[in-house]
Motif scaffolding. Structure first.
Motif, PDB file in Angstrom:
ATOM      1  N   LYS A   1      -3.739  -0.420   4.509  1.00 60.75           N
ATOM      2  CA  LYS A   1      -4.313   0.881   4.089  1.00 60.75           C
ATOM      3  C   LYS A   1      -4.431   1.893   5.229  1.00 60.75           C
ATOM      4  CE  LYS A   1      -7.183  -1.026   0.408  1.00 60.75           C
ATOM      5  NZ  LYS A   1      -8.822  -1.267  -0.045  1.00 60.75           N
TER       6      LYS A   1
ATOM      7  N   SER B   1       1.040   9.270   5.318  1.00 62.02           N
ATOM      8  CA  SER B   1       0.553   9.997   4.220  1.00 62.02           C
ATOM      9  C   SER B   1       0.485  11.533   4.569  1.00 62.02           C
ATOM     10  CB  SER B   1      -0.379   9.536   3.354  1.00 62.02           C
ATOM     11  OG  SER B   1      -1.820   9.759   3.941  1.00 62.02           O
TER      12      SER B   1
ATOM     13  N   PHE C   1      -2.077   5.432   5.019  1.00 59.63           N
ATOM     14  CA  PHE C   1      -2.794   6.623   5.544  1.00 59.63           C
ATOM     15  C   PHE C   1      -2.125   7.551   6.253  1.00 59.63           C
ATOM     16  CE2 PHE C   1      -5.701   8.575   8.281  1.00 59.63           C
ATOM     17  CZ  PHE C   1      -6.067   9.735   7.575  1.00 59.63           C
TER      18      PHE C   1
ATOM     19  N   GLU D   1      -2.244  12.952   4.000  1.00 62.39           N
ATOM     20  CA  GLU D   1      -3.562  13.067   4.556  1.00 62.39           C
ATOM     21  C   GLU D   1      -3.688  12.820   5.820  1.00 62.39           C
ATOM     22  OE1 GLU D   1      -2.560  11.543   1.633  1.00 62.39           O
ATOM     23  OE2 GLU D   1      -3.817  12.678   0.039  1.00 62.39           O
ATOM     24  N   GLY D   2      -2.815  12.136   6.518  1.00 60.30           N
ATOM     25  CA  GLY D   2      -2.707  11.889   7.769  1.00 60.30           C
ATOM     26  C   GLY D   2      -1.883  12.969   8.547  1.00 60.30           C
TER      27      GLY D   2
ATOM     28  N   ARG E   1       1.391   4.283  -2.961  1.00 59.61           N
ATOM     29  CA  ARG E   1       1.218   5.795  -3.105  1.00 59.61           C
ATOM     30  C   ARG E   1       2.531   6.292  -3.340  1.00 59.61           C
ATOM     31  NH1 ARG E   1      -2.143   3.081  -0.250  1.00 59.61           N
ATOM     32  NH2 ARG E   1      -4.176   4.049   0.513  1.00 59.61           N
TER      33      ARG E   1
ATOM     34  N   GLN F   1       0.857  -1.170   0.124  1.00 61.44           N
ATOM     35  CA  GLN F   1       0.036   0.049  -0.115  1.00 61.44           C
ATOM     36  C   GLN F   1       0.773   1.380   0.021  1.00 61.44           C
ATOM     37  OE1 GLN F   1      -3.091   0.157  -0.352  1.00 61.44           O
ATOM     38  NE2 GLN F   1      -3.435  -1.918  -0.757  1.00 61.44           N
TER      39      GLN F   1
END
Length: 252
Positions: free
Chosen positions: A226, A233, A230, A235-236, A24, A20
């Protein structure tokens, strides 16, 4: 180019996380101990997706080998990505075993300490000079350390995972001056090779576990991978010092 180290990625949650993370766009250095074939399968899966990965041996229970491992990481970074630092670290390697409290030996207890708590503690310390400011760390804990996952037979294992949750918070505090975020993920029952490949050997346990899970099935390595990806990333990027249960509502 971002790069990640994922320990214990020859199968299970480690493999799920490595794939995962690679999806990304990160390069991945993944480790294995007793399953080099599985590690090379993980590398092949990442390469099939168009990513780049390198597999390195590591026994997380032998902290005296960590300086040599760091040197191997430096060589892999330079040779594969022309880099001298890593962006992410995922402390996943470990083992699980059921042992009732009265049956737990000092030898087994000490092995849990060495592999599940001491290993991630000192591996993170060893790798810290290579970790980029603004990077992220994810520790894989377990919902056996939470009230939702409390089951007989895991007092020693869960105690070490609980220690890893506390370590996560302290690392988040101390490493925040470098902008490094530190979180942990607590999987519930997940179909992996943990506990001597118990799900494959005893498929009859799957239905009762699924029945106790609000979302109606056993977790898969990809589900946990996942969540880990996340948290690493962008986004986190506003999440740190958290232990996030990823168990599909086990015992909800």
């Amino acid at each position: 180019m971002t790069t990640a180290i994922v320990t214990g990625a020859s199968s299970g949650i480690g493999r799920g996380a490595a794939v995962q993370i690679a999806k990304r766009g990160s390069g991945v250095i993944l480790t294995y101990n007793k399953n080099p074939e599985g590690a090379h399968e993980t590398v092949a899966e990442i390469e099939k997706l168009g990513g780049a990965a390198v597999a390195l041996p590591l026994d997380i229970g032998r902290s005296e080998t960590f300086p040599a491992f760091r040197e191997s990481v430096c060589r892999a970074l330079a040779d594969t990505w022309q880099a001298d630092s890593v962006t992410y670290l995922v402390n996943n390697a470990g083992f699980g075993r059921m042992s009732m409290f009265e049956d737990t030996t000092e030898e087994l207890f000490d092995t849990f300490v060495r592999v599940i708590l001491k290993g991630p503690y000192f591996l993170t310390q060893t790798m810290l000079p290579l970790l980029q400011d603004g990077g992220a760390i994810v520790n894989v804990t377990s919902n056996s350390a939470l009230s939702s996952g409390l089951e007989p037979g895991y007092s020693a294992y869960a105690s070490m995972k609980g220690g890893l949750v506390v370590l996560t918070r302290y690392l988040a505090k101390e490493l925040s001056v470098r902008g490094i975020r530190v979180n942990s993920v607590a999987p519930g029952p997940t179909r992996t090779r943990l506990a001597d490949d118990a799900f494959a050997k005893y498929p009859e346990v799957i239905a009762p576990i699924a029945a106790k899970t609000a979302l109606g099935r056993v977790g898969e390595a990809e589900d946990i991978g996942k969540v880990i990806a996340f948290l690493l990333s962008e986004e986190g990027g506003w999440i740190t010092a958290q232990d996030i249960e990823a168990a599909g509502g086990y015992n909800l």
